[in-house]
Scaffold this motif. Structure first.
Motif, PDB file in Angstrom:
ATOM      1  N   ASN A   1      71.707  19.981  64.793  1.00  0.00           N
ATOM      2  CA  ASN A   1      72.725  21.037  64.801  1.00  0.00           C
ATOM      3  C   ASN A   1      72.604  21.897  66.057  1.00  0.00           C
ATOM      4  OD1 ASN A   1      73.860  20.240  62.361  1.00  0.00           O
ATOM      5  ND2 ASN A   1      72.571  21.602  61.144  1.00  0.00           N
ATOM      6  N   TYR A   2      71.381  22.256  66.420  1.00  0.00           N
ATOM      7  CA  TYR A   2      71.153  23.063  67.618  1.00  0.00           C
ATOM      8  C   TYR A   2      71.638  22.327  68.866  1.00  0.00           C
ATOM      9  CZ  TYR A   2      68.672  26.360  70.710  1.00  0.00           C
ATOM     10  OH  TYR A   2      68.362  27.304  71.654  1.00  0.00           O
TER      11      TYR A   2
ATOM     12  N   ILE B   1      75.813  31.102  74.043  1.00  0.00           N
ATOM     13  CA  ILE B   1      74.362  31.035  73.921  1.00  0.00           C
ATOM     14  C   ILE B   1      74.011  30.291  72.634  1.00  0.00           C
ATOM     15  CG2 ILE B   1      72.229  32.354  73.670  1.00  0.00           C
ATOM     16  CD1 ILE B   1      73.683  34.669  75.115  1.00  0.00           C
ATOM     17  N   LYS B   2      73.154  29.283  72.759  1.00  0.00           N
ATOM     18  CA  LYS B   2      72.674  28.579  71.577  1.00  0.00           C
ATOM     19  C   LYS B   2      71.488  29.330  70.986  1.00  0.00           C
ATOM     20  CE  LYS B   2      74.085  23.833  72.589  1.00  0.00           C
ATOM     21  NZ  LYS B   2      73.623  22.437  72.785  1.00  0.00           N
ATOM     22  N   ALA B   3      71.488  29.470  69.684  1.00  0.00           N
ATOM     23  CA  ALA B   3      70.361  30.090  68.999  1.00  0.00           C
ATOM     24  C   ALA B   3      70.183  29.416  67.652  1.00  0.00           C
ATOM     25  CB  ALA B   3      70.582  31.587  68.817  1.00  0.00           C
ATOM     26  N   TYR B   4      68.950  29.403  67.182  1.00  0.00           N
ATOM     27  CA  TYR B   4      68.656  28.869  65.862  1.00  0.00           C
ATOM     28  C   TYR B   4      68.840  29.973  64.833  1.00  0.00           C
ATOM     29  CZ  TYR B   4      65.955  27.187  61.874  1.00  0.00           C
ATOM     30  OH  TYR B   4      65.551  26.818  60.615  1.00  0.00           O
ATOM     31  N   ILE B   5      69.716  29.737  63.871  1.00  0.00           N
ATOM     32  CA  ILE B   5      69.932  30.682  62.788  1.00  0.00           C
ATOM     33  C   ILE B   5      69.632  29.963  61.478  1.00  0.00           C
ATOM     34  CG2 ILE B   5      71.620  32.136  61.589  1.00  0.00           C
ATOM     35  CD1 ILE B   5      73.065  32.506  64.238  1.00  0.00           C
ATOM     36  N   PRO B   6      68.697  30.447  60.679  1.00  0.00           N
ATOM     37  CA  PRO B   6      68.310  29.745  59.448  1.00  0.00           C
ATOM     38  C   PRO B   6      69.470  29.617  58.457  1.00  0.00           C
ATOM     39  CG  PRO B   6      66.697  31.423  60.022  1.00  0.00           C
ATOM     40  CD  PRO B   6      67.875  31.639  60.921  1.00  0.00           C
ATOM     41  N   GLU B   7      69.249  28.795  57.446  1.00  0.00           N
ATOM     42  CA  GLU B   7      70.276  28.526  56.443  1.00  0.00           C
ATOM     43  C   GLU B   7      70.772  29.816  55.792  1.00  0.00           C
ATOM     44  OE1 GLU B   7      72.590  25.491  54.638  1.00  0.00           O
ATOM     45  OE2 GLU B   7      71.112  25.375  56.246  1.00  0.00           O
ATOM     46  N   TYR B   8      69.844  30.669  55.420  1.00  0.00           N
ATOM     47  CA  TYR B   8      70.187  32.007  54.921  1.00  0.00           C
ATOM     48  C   TYR B   8      69.297  32.979  55.683  1.00  0.00           C
ATOM     49  CZ  TYR B   8      71.137  35.955  51.846  1.00  0.00           C
ATOM     50  OH  TYR B   8      71.518  37.187  51.359  1.00  0.00           O
ATOM     51  N   PRO B   9      69.827  33.610  56.747  1.00  0.00           N
ATOM     52  CA  PRO B   9      68.975  34.270  57.737  1.00  0.00           C
ATOM     53  C   PRO B   9      68.578  35.707  57.435  1.00  0.00           C
ATOM     54  CG  PRO B   9      71.247  34.321  58.471  1.00  0.00           C
ATOM     55  CD  PRO B   9      71.241  33.601  57.148  1.00  0.00           C
ATOM     56  N   VAL B  10      68.733  36.145  56.198  1.00  0.00           N
ATOM     57  CA  VAL B  10      68.369  37.511  55.815  1.00  0.00           C
ATOM     58  C   VAL B  10      67.305  37.420  54.737  1.00  0.00           C
ATOM     59  CG1 VAL B  10      69.209  39.712  54.933  1.00  0.00           C
ATOM     60  CG2 VAL B  10      70.711  38.279  56.343  1.00  0.00           C
TER      61      VAL B  10
ATOM     62  N   HIS C   1      58.789  13.909  54.682  1.00  0.00           N
ATOM     63  CA  HIS C   1      60.152  14.404  54.526  1.00  0.00           C
ATOM     64  C   HIS C   1      60.388  15.539  55.525  1.00  0.00           C
ATOM     65  CE1 HIS C   1      60.998  12.740  50.210  1.00  0.00           C
ATOM     66  NE2 HIS C   1      61.057  11.831  51.155  1.00  0.00           N
ATOM     67  N   PHE C   2      61.107  15.224  56.585  1.00  0.00           N
ATOM     68  CA  PHE C   2      61.392  16.176  57.662  1.00  0.00           C
ATOM     69  C   PHE C   2      62.892  16.315  57.890  1.00  0.00           C
ATOM     70  CE2 PHE C   2      57.218  14.273  58.629  1.00  0.00           C
ATOM     71  CZ  PHE C   2      56.433  15.413  58.650  1.00  0.00           C
ATOM     72  N   GLY C   3      63.688  15.976  56.874  1.00  0.00           N
ATOM     73  CA  GLY C   3      65.128  15.996  57.043  1.00  0.00           C
ATOM     74  C   GLY C   3      65.680  17.351  57.435  1.00  0.00           C
ATOM     75  N   LYS C   4      65.134  18.418  56.860  1.00  0.00           N
ATOM     76  CA  LYS C   4      65.642  19.754  57.161  1.00  0.00           C
ATOM     77  C   LYS C   4      65.418  20.106  58.623  1.00  0.00           C
ATOM     78  CE  LYS C   4      65.504  24.534  55.501  1.00  0.00           C
ATOM     79  NZ  LYS C   4      64.927  25.482  54.492  1.00  0.00           N
ATOM     80  N   ALA C   5      64.206  19.880  59.120  1.00  0.00           N
ATOM     81  CA  ALA C   5      63.891  20.229  60.511  1.00  0.00           C
ATOM     82  C   ALA C   5      64.683  19.358  61.484  1.00  0.00           C
ATOM     83  CB  ALA C   5      62.393  20.075  60.762  1.00  0.00           C
ATOM     84  N   ILE C   6      64.775  18.064  61.221  1.00  0.00           N
ATOM     85  CA  ILE C   6      65.491  17.175  62.128  1.00  0.00           C
ATOM     86  C   ILE C   6      66.973  17.517  62.151  1.00  0.00           C
ATOM     87  CG2 ILE C   6      66.161  14.764  62.537  1.00  0.00           C
ATOM     88  CD1 ILE C   6      63.369  13.981  61.452  1.00  0.00           C
ATOM     89  N   THR C   7      67.539  17.823  60.980  1.00  0.00           N
ATOM     90  CA  THR C   7      68.945  18.242  60.931  1.00  0.00           C
ATOM     91  C   THR C   7      69.152  19.536  61.700  1.00  0.00           C
ATOM     92  OG1 THR C   7      69.257  17.141  58.805  1.00  0.00           O
ATOM     93  CG2 THR C   7      70.861  18.829  59.395  1.00  0.00           C
ATOM     94  N   ASN C   8      68.212  20.470  61.581  1.00  0.00           N
ATOM     95  CA  ASN C   8      68.308  21.716  62.341  1.00  0.00           C
ATOM     96  C   ASN C   8      68.299  21.446  63.846  1.00  0.00           C
ATOM     97  OD1 ASN C   8      68.497  23.531  60.191  1.00  0.00           O
ATOM     98  ND2 ASN C   8      66.282  23.713  59.974  1.00  0.00           N
ATOM     99  N   VAL C   9      67.474  20.499  64.273  1.00  0.00           N
ATOM    100  CA  VAL C   9      67.442  20.129  65.693  1.00  0.00           C
ATOM    101  C   VAL C   9      68.791  19.571  66.123  1.00  0.00           C
ATOM    102  CG1 VAL C   9      66.451  18.516  67.379  1.00  0.00           C
ATOM    103  CG2 VAL C   9      64.955  19.740  65.797  1.00  0.00           C
TER     104      VAL C   9
ATOM    105  N   THR D   1      59.443  23.284  68.987  1.00  0.00           N
ATOM    106  CA  THR D   1      58.623  22.245  69.625  1.00  0.00           C
ATOM    107  C   THR D   1      59.498  21.152  70.205  1.00  0.00           C
ATOM    108  OG1 THR D   1      56.802  22.664  68.071  1.00  0.00           O
ATOM    109  CG2 THR D   1      56.770  20.570  69.249  1.00  0.00           C
ATOM    110  N   THR D   2      60.456  20.700  69.409  1.00  0.00           N
ATOM    111  CA  THR D   2      61.337  19.610  69.842  1.00  0.00           C
ATOM    112  C   THR D   2      62.210  20.030  71.016  1.00  0.00           C
ATOM    113  OG1 THR D   2      61.382  18.837  67.551  1.00  0.00           O
ATOM    114  CG2 THR D   2      63.028  17.938  69.041  1.00  0.00           C
ATOM    115  N   LEU D   3      62.791  21.219  70.928  1.00  0.00           N
ATOM    116  CA  LEU D   3      63.668  21.681  71.997  1.00  0.00           C
ATOM    117  C   LEU D   3      62.915  21.854  73.307  1.00  0.00           C
ATOM    118  CD1 LEU D   3      65.726  24.285  69.947  1.00  0.00           C
ATOM    119  CD2 LEU D   3      66.450  21.989  70.628  1.00  0.00           C
ATOM    120  N   LEU D   4      61.712  22.378  73.238  1.00  0.00           N
ATOM    121  CA  LEU D   4      60.890  22.510  74.445  1.00  0.00           C
ATOM    122  C   LEU D   4      60.529  21.141  75.004  1.00  0.00           C
ATOM    123  CD1 LEU D   4      58.551  25.407  73.285  1.00  0.00           C
ATOM    124  CD2 LEU D   4      60.213  25.525  75.159  1.00  0.00           C
ATOM    125  N   GLY D   5      60.249  20.202  74.107  1.00  0.00           N
ATOM    126  CA  GLY D   5      59.934  18.854  74.547  1.00  0.00           C
ATOM    127  C   GLY D   5      61.100  18.200  75.261  1.00  0.00           C
TER     128      GLY D   5
END
Length: 495
Positions: free
Chosen positions: A471-472, A132-141, A461-469, A159-163
């Motif tokens: 990675n997912y 199962i793919k899930a988004y887990i933040p950089e430090y998720p606690v 500057h959207f590098g963090k969000a795009i990288t998260n996409v 938003t991107t994944l749904l798109g």
């Protein structure tokens, strides 16, 4: 901007609780997170059922679906039940984020200790076991406020994944000769859940001819005239451009099929000019300003990258050639000692005229100079009219691309930088870009990674969000502009 071509995210949060911990602990922490999120960022649906078992999971799932939630936060307010919480992610069917609660106080570490730090490990392991793919933040606690911030960072990813789940790429090809760099193995598109419809340039030409004398053409011309203003240097070409714009929009509606969102990857030269009688750049720029990217030169993964940037930024984007170096004399006169960049940190990003008017410092309807050299040299421009020229607005940018390489493997890069407020002295849609350590990045990511010459540009500057996409989506290695002292794998350590 409010684009119709990207999804609206409805966030929801479900708290989970392990049966040997107080359910009230997880539920109370969920309420505090929701309060923090609503105060800082806006609406989120709070699921009233706290999940302790598979029965609770089904009840919570029905509640979030009934509420229209399409992006779910699974919140470990305590250790959490790894079976029920991961089944919730599996059955939800949309983007899911896992996040955990930090302990609040050293004065409450007996009855009030939740052990979610530990539970997050089990959750991630169980997600992997179930594929199962899930988004887990950089430090998720985190604290309530920190978790609220993490949820906000999840929103553009969701938003991107749904798109992408509801995207169709429509192409009109084939690629121009010697543009094999825009090679596009389609297997990875299907792996991503993206549909593709490939057509001939002749199909497009036939549809264009069917729109001759379309009664809507005058209305589109008037809108173009309003947008161009004093930059309307070649008004005689607007009727054909308006006819072409209507052709693409009608094709989009007629060919969406089962999908909600569409982007185009279109042929634009060289026979396009001789048969259609114009260049399509300005129309491409107008559609991308509405959230409908139209990539040049049948660049399918370029169009996909632009769409990702549109979803993340909720703003217009562009696609540019990583085109030419900045001349040394220009650097010495305009950049050195004014900006903290070396000459090798700079380059010029260019394309014929596809950047939307809202992202240009000035705008002029012109003809495409490079095309004119071969198609109509030494004469008044005719079939090469239709580009939108101007310097790209200065400010922060993110340069990025998702690509399926020649071996049909997903690769990607992301780099943040800026467009400098320096006149380009050149033609086309063009800007002087500065990215820290660009020279090394160019050699050891772009060249070494065999990337094509096109890169997508998001304005901010959207590098963090795009990288998260990325990675997912399962991109194994995302290239970036590594700082000095951090060597690339292929970089020679001996200078």
């Amino acid at each position: 901007m409010n684009f119709k071509n990207i999804p609206d995210v409805k966030l929801g949060i479900v708290a989970v609780s392990r049966d040997c911990f107080p359910m009230e602990l997880s539920a109370g922490r969920r309420q505090a997170v929701v309060k923090a999120y609503k105060e800082a960022y806006g609406d989120i649906y709070e699921c009233p059922t706290t999940v302790e078992s598979e029965v609770h999971m089904r009840k919570a799932l029905a509640e979030v679906k009934e509420a229209g939630v399409n992006a779910l936060v699974v919140y470990l307010g305590n250790f959490g039940p790894e079976t029920a919480e991961t089944l919730l992610a599996k059955e939800f069917g949309g983007p899911v984020m896992f996040v955990a609660a930090a302990e609040e106080s050293g004065n409450n570490l007996i009855g009030g200790r939740g052990d979610a730090y530990c539970g997050m490990l089990n959750a991630s392991y169980n997600l992997a076991l179930r594929n199962i793919k899930a988004y887990i933040p950089e430090y998720p606690v985190g604290t309530y406020e920190e978790v609220a911030e993490m949820i906000k960072e999840f929103e553009p990813v969701a938003t991107t994944l749904l798109g992408l789940q509801n995207l169709k790429i429509i192409s009109f090809g084939p690629r121009p000769q010697d543009f094999l760099a825009c090679n596009a193995p389609i297997k990875q598109l299907y792996n991503l859940g993206v549909e593709i419809e490939e057509n001939s340039e002749l199909d497009l030409f036939a549809a264009f001819n069917e729109h001759a004398n379309d009664p809507r053409i005058p209305e589109v011309i008037a809108d173009m005239e309003k947008e161009l203003g004093e930059g309307n240097k070649m008004p005689g070409i607007l009727p054909k451009l308006a006819q072409y714009e209507l052709t693409l929009l009608d094709w989009m509606e007629a060919h969406k099929g089962s999908r909600e969102y569409v982007v185009f990857a279109n042929k634009c030269w060289p026979s396009f000019q001789t048969q259609f009688g114009f260049v399509p750049c300005y129309v491409n720029s107008r559609l991308v300003s509405r959230g409908i990217p139209v990539s040049c030169e049948v660049d399918i993964y370029g169009a996909l990258s632009e769409y990702i940037g549109t979803c993340v930024s909720k703003d217009a984007v562009t696609l540019l050639d990583i085109n030419n170096s900045v001349p040394r004399d220009m650097y010495e006169q305009e950049i050195k000692d004014k900006f903290n960049y070396t000459l090798k940190d700079t380059f010029m990003g260019f394309h014929c005229g596809n950047t939307p008017a809202c992202k240009l410092s000035f705008k002029n309807m012109k003809n495409q100079m490079i095309m004119a050299r071969s198609l109509e040299p030494n004469q008044e421009p005719n079939i090469t009219r239709g580009t939108l020229e101007g310097d790209i607005i200065p400010g922060e940018i993110t340069f990025f691309r998702l690509q399926s390489n020649a071996d049909a493997e997903l690769t990607a890069y992301v780099a943040e930088g800026e467009v400098l407020p320096v006149a380009t002295r050149s033609f086309g849609s063009i800007g002087i870009f500065a990215i820290p350590e660009m020279g090394r990045f160019y050699r050891h990511v772009l060249i070494e990674g065999r990337y094509p010459h096109h890169g997508a540009v998001a304005f901010g500057h959207f590098g963090k969000a795009i990288t998260n996409v990325f990675n997912y989506l399962g991109v194994k290695e995302v290239g970036f502009n590594q700082p000095k002292g951090m060597l690339y794998k292929t970089e020679n350590p001996f200078k």
